[in-house]
Write a protein that holds these residues in place. Sequence first.
Motif, PDB file in Angstrom:
ATOM      1  N   ASN A   1      -5.862  -0.912  -2.517  1.00 14.52           N
ATOM      2  CA  ASN A   1      -4.964   0.067  -1.908  1.00 14.52           C
ATOM      3  C   ASN A   1      -5.797   1.142  -1.230  1.00 14.52           C
TER       4      ASN A   1
ATOM      5  N   GLU B   1       6.908   6.795   1.454  1.00 14.49           N
ATOM      6  CA  GLU B   1       5.613   6.128   1.450  1.00 14.49           C
ATOM      7  C   GLU B   1       4.496   7.060   0.962  1.00 14.49           C
ATOM      8  N   SER B   2       3.630   6.528   0.137  1.00 21.67           N
ATOM      9  CA  SER B   2       2.377   7.186  -0.232  1.00 21.67           C
ATOM     10  C   SER B   2       2.556   8.535  -0.904  1.00 21.67           C
TER      11      SER B   2
ATOM     12  N   ALA C   1      -2.236   8.127  -2.187  1.00 20.93           N
ATOM     13  CA  ALA C   1      -0.928   8.777  -2.305  1.00 20.93           C
ATOM     14  C   ALA C   1      -1.104  10.282  -2.511  1.00 20.93           C
TER      15      ALA C   1
ATOM     16  N   MET D   1      -4.622   3.449   1.017  1.00 27.27           N
ATOM     17  CA  MET D   1      -3.908   4.662   1.390  1.00 27.27           C
ATOM     18  C   MET D   1      -3.728   5.531   0.149  1.00 27.27           C
TER      19      MET D   1
ATOM     20  N   GLU E   1       0.834  -1.207   0.000  1.00 27.03           N
ATOM     21  CA  GLU E   1       0.000   0.000   0.000  1.00 27.03           C
ATOM     22  C   GLU E   1       0.868   1.255   0.000  1.00 27.03           C
ATOM     23  N   SER E   2       1.944   1.210   0.748  1.00 32.22           N
ATOM     24  CA  SER E   2       2.781   2.404   0.869  1.00 32.22           C
ATOM     25  C   SER E   2       3.359   2.824  -0.473  1.00 32.22           C
TER      26      SER E   2
ATOM     27  N   SER F   1       2.138   1.777  -3.563  1.00 31.24           N
ATOM     28  CA  SER F   1       1.211   1.579  -4.677  1.00 31.24           C
ATOM     29  C   SER F   1       1.576   0.371  -5.527  1.00 31.24           C
TER      30      SER F   1
END
Lengths: 396, 396, 396, 396
Positions: free
Chosen positions: C3, C30-31, C7, C5, B50-51, B53
């Motif tokens: 996903n 991250e993100s 971005a 989270m 998730e972090s 993508s």
Amino acid sequence: MENTMKAIRTAIFGTGFMGRVHLEAARRVESVEVAAIGGRNAAAARHLGESFSVPTIATDYREILRDPAIDAVHICTPNAQHFSMTKDALQAGKHVLCEKPLATSVEHGEELVALARRQEVRNCVCHNLRFYPMVQQMRRMREAGDLGEILVVQGTYSQDWLLYETDWNWRVEAEAGGPSRCMADIGSHWFDMAEHVTGLQVTSLCADLQTFHPTRKRPKHAVETFANKILGAEDYLETAVDTEDFGAVLFRMGGGARGAVTASQVSAGRKNRLSLEIYGTRSSVAWDQERPDELWAGHRNAANQIFVKDPSLLKPAARSYADLPGGHSEGYDDTFKQIFRRFYGSIRDASIGQHGGASEYPQFVDGLRQLTILNAALQSNRTRGWVDVPAPGSKE
Amino acid sequence: MENTMKAIRTAIFGTGFMGRVHLEAARRVESVEVAAIGGRNAAAARHLGESFSVPTIATDYREILRDPAIDAVHICTPNAQHFSMTKDALQAGKHVLCEKPLATSVEHGEELVALARRQEVRNCVCHNLRFYPMVQQMRRMREAGDLGEILVVQGTYSQDWLLYETDWNWRVEAEAGGPSRCMADIGSHWFDMAEHVTGLQVTSLCADLQTFHPTRKRPKHAVETFANKILGAEDYLETAVDTEDFGAVLFRMGGGARGAVTASQVSAGRKNRLSLEIYGTRSSVAWDQERPDELWAGHRNAANQIFVKDPSLLKPAARSYADLPGGHSEGYDDTFKQIFRRFYGSIRDASIGQHGGASEYPQFVDGLRQLTILNAALQSNRTRGWVDVPAPGSKE
Amino acid sequence: MENTMKAIRTAIFGTGFMGRVHLEAARRVESVEVAAIGGRNAAAARHLGESFSVPTIATDYREILRDPAIDAVHICTPNAQHFSMTKDALQAGKHVLCEKPLATSVEHGEELVALARRQEVRNCVCHNLRFYPMVQQMRRMREAGDLGEILVVQGTYSQDWLLYETDWNWRVEAEAGGPSRCMADIGSHWFDMAEHVTGLQVTSLCADLQTFHPTRKRPKHAVETFANKILGAEDYLETAVDTEDFGAVLFRMGGGARGAVTASQVSAGRKNRLSLEIYGTRSSVAWDQERPDELWAGHRNAANQIFVKDPSLLKPAARSYADLPGGHSEGYDDTFKQIFRRFYGSIRDASIGQHGGASEYPQFVDGLRQLTILNAALQSNRTRGWVDVPAPGSKE
Amino acid sequence: MENTMKAIRTAIFGTGFMGRVHLEAARRVESVEVAAIGGRNAAAARHLGESFSVPTIATDYREILRDPAIDAVHICTPNAQHFSMTKDALQAGKHVLCEKPLATSVEHGEELVALARRQEVRNCVCHNLRFYPMVQQMRRMREAGDLGEILVVQGTYSQDWLLYETDWNWRVEAEAGGPSRCMADIGSHWFDMAEHVTGLQVTSLCADLQTFHPTRKRPKHAVETFANKILGAEDYLETAVDTEDFGAVLFRMGGGARGAVTASQVSAGRKNRLSLEIYGTRSSVAWDQERPDELWAGHRNAANQIFVKDPSLLKPAARSYADLPGGHSEGYDDTFKQIFRRFYGSIRDASIGQHGGASEYPQFVDGLRQLTILNAALQSNRTRGWVDVPAPGSKE
């Protein structure tokens, strides 16, 4: 005013690089008078004697040994002469400080140890490198338990002054220097320091020696130790070499410690790098002779440490090995002052070390110890296998 | 605007410390898309995915191997899984970049080398330490003849993260890490670098390995690699350990070079000190991973040199290994960017290294080479003697 | 798998050395999705965009600012463009991370600080050097009282890439780089770090600046920052230079601390040496950017210390600035990852730093602070005397 | 055998730390006899005299000056006594070697310079730090043009032995040590070395001095210089201090060079760190007294260099300053041997330096030069502005 302290009268045998170093250092020690110089090179001996107001100069060292006013002698001649000169000096009843190696064979070393004991004189082999303040700090940290149990001992003694085929010195010749060169000359300093600092002894080893230059070009004229580098153009003689340029040794020490060391006189850029690293269960120390006033201490759960030599930071037992305040560097010459001070102190004070006390300076038994380790290394190299190293005999 | 350059789609297997390092570095490389993450720890895999993508997450890596859109995989799992995962990936026709060691036995290594050759895929074993700019500078200096003939190769790889009896990690267990720990984990990096930089190969060796802690206290809960040091109070299980904490090795290389090295995970204060010193007939080099941007060059007849990493000072062939200007440090993570860039470059350009050209990155044959050296070291330790090291087989 | 989270979508303005560094580092966070690149050099922008699958490329950055899907922008263009681009970005409601200097005058800096406050967006000036783990360790040691009261702050920021008259870069021209070069480019990093680490502020200073090369030979073609060193033969234009090559500054800080610093771009052999030394009543720290993973701590009554970067040895508050285990070096690129992580973290979490909490990264007020100090240095140099430095205004 | 070389008979005045250092070093020099010791502490003088067989001991130094057999004297007493003792010695027709500072005011310094000239005796002020082999190497490299034109001169002289309020020494008191402490004691060594090595002279400066401890706790009993650190618990008297703990100086030198230096006796962890860095248009040098056998040379277009002291690597003109082979460290004590050797050589050989030849050692005019620079620094600190430094007067 009256001088009530009688100086010890000493003689220096040998007028080369080491003779000069001993002479200067002896003059820095309290209550010592350099009263005689013995040297086959008459001009060198006379020049040195005149410069420092030394009353007696002789080309035959035996003349000096016959003088009952002489208390002690320093043997600073090439290795192969150490045995006979030391034997003569002992038999003349002199206290003897002999440059390392004590001899060029274990048998000769044993004879000198026994003779010195019978003669009841002070005897010292000049493992001066022990006397850097930071080396003593390592030793005292180990004694205090700062390192815990010792696991690993490693390092090197590397120089580059014999890198080239055209580099020559009497040490290259087995006849003058003994059967081993690199291991005997500098490897022995490393093992002496490793055993001194750790308090452990090498129990077995496996060595691999190598003569990278099987022949060297010998200059037709004499060359002083270390002076080869600034030679101009010369005529050379192609000469076979049977002493080693390099040695690598795996070893085990009492108490389960493991180790590895290399000794080299062909390592470009390393001028006099004796590096000793000791890793224990609590902490570590590492020292390098090219930066003698620094000591690294390694920690697992805290920042590592760098000691800059400073008497106030040394263990109390190490403090007397430093004469100067923090950050005022003490170098190679100063180690001789320290070892000589202790040698002459023991001449002056008969009570020192007589009843089981630890010796304050390396004695002939320590010189013999290095001959024993060296002998094992040569044997291991010949047999290509591990060899046990005998424990040292009893000391007085 | 239209993106005309098709990215290579890659997957990361393993979500621990190394998986994260690979993921980040892969994202720094041109035209690479991290398209999948495989990890048995579903939460860790999901968080990472998730972090960044990453579209596909799987707890069974075989699902990812079945996806034809995946071009390449990174194997970042514990050592014992390398063989089977790499084999599966090869059989699925993927290009494979495997963390070292390639396998835990010579036989498995040989099988993977042969399989990769048959599958005609790109294969890389992650000896990333070659990719420090200064390591390449050493290599290129040697290639240019700056060192002359190599005489001595020495050094150490020392760490302290397993010093205490309470330190634990999966690498301690032979079952997860393989029969050797210290020599396999870090000794192999040292020998890979030594052979890579010198261009010589170890021909024989004599090793002495030691497990200082025959038992360790195993924590009841999982511990990440290197994370043991910041553990709080824990409950431990007393556990027998059969992998070594320390190894010392004498060795000979082709061309007459001699060497010695130690590898240790119990050396207090040494965090990640890979020290490699190479002494040749013309000059020397020495490098220490704890100061990766510096290179020492030793000279007999001139001042020694310190290179601070600066592209303008590097040999032209080393220059592309440095991305940043002089004095702008490049660290551990940056070595992965460099190795991945070359691995993916070879996937993109089929002509690279196909016709006898030198490989730009360490391949499975290089991983196998380290298994061969390791095998000899283990045998030497068992037999307490010198052992010949077979020459590497032919490369494609 | 889904996903969950979202971005943050960001844009990079500028495709030179710094643009590339920002792009790579942003991809490690991250993100964050690098969604656009703005650059007047269309080919460079396109190449970068294609390499990293960036969907939007524009030669006019204003197009990107008009895209409501873009959340944040990085300003990586030459200094003279920072003000107007940042102003435009703020007015477009974007969060802005601006390379230093924030502007080329105090007035412009004040305008941007005020505008950012009104727009209620996150704002960051890229004093990335604060983000070396060892710099944070110094700061946290000071906060913990390890240093005691600070007495002396000294050091240098020295480089050599503009030593020769033939060295050229846009920074040499006041028009592109602003009226100050050496003090603005690197002196400002030093003062930012000194104030950040000590928690004190410069209250007065006396500066002596010097342009050693009043003219330089300008190449007829463009040269990338730092790339001058590897230029081949070129045609040059003799060009007058009005920015300084060197500055030396005495200063006083609040709390009675005294200091001295030099900044130089003409110091042969110094590639990127930012040295900061802080001496307090209890202990000292010293750090050098050319060995970023090391920190020296000085003690009066104990051995000095060397920290090798190791998370387990860092103060807890410094630990999150190191991603890698002990001895695994983190370099220049890694500082960008750390600063960006915190900038984007504050975008994601509106609660950070809103109620008097300390900012986790340098903000526009910090950029303005450096313009204020620089302005005082320029004034002191003109008047040849001590100048008071105004205290920073209130922060939000 | 007959000693044909007549020794020069010399006397040491002062029996503290420096007196002992001078005594030892004088005994290492050819054809010098330490024939008398003068010291108000009768016991200390007697002990020293007996230890080294010095025939004459006196508590009133004037007795020794009246002895026509004494050729030369060393002044090793506290600063405030230098002027009158030196004046007396000159008037008695002795050659004089005076510890620095030559006096505590410019006027006194001028008087001694003039008197020495009239008396036609050899005169030396003991700026011994010039005599480290590597300092001479810097000087000779500059003379050879290796540095090009000098742009920047910077550094520090930092110690920590007066960090604490409880640290005390006679130097703290203006009455015994003179109006300046830190700048006079160690700052003067730095400026002497900077001018000696660069061949340039300071033309203007701006200084900021600071007494961090306006009062100190004075022990009720005497304390030897540098010995404070190992004191046990003591009774102290709160005493006002008017000499400075720290100074920072910006300066300009002839030829357009710019500089900055700090001097400190309160910098924890720095024991005796005299750091001098010189940056020229061709290359740079940097040296640190805490590692005296090393010299860094910086280059823009080549690797930097580290000289490990080795006579074969030194410039020919620097070679005679090193007595030992490569890597055999020469320390603080050895600098005295070198300076004394040259001072006594000039007594023996009347032709040295008489006809415009460069002096081989620092003379009273050099001591006066440091008083002039110090005076300017004190004035600048009072007026808080730049001050011109008068050029030195004509030398004989």
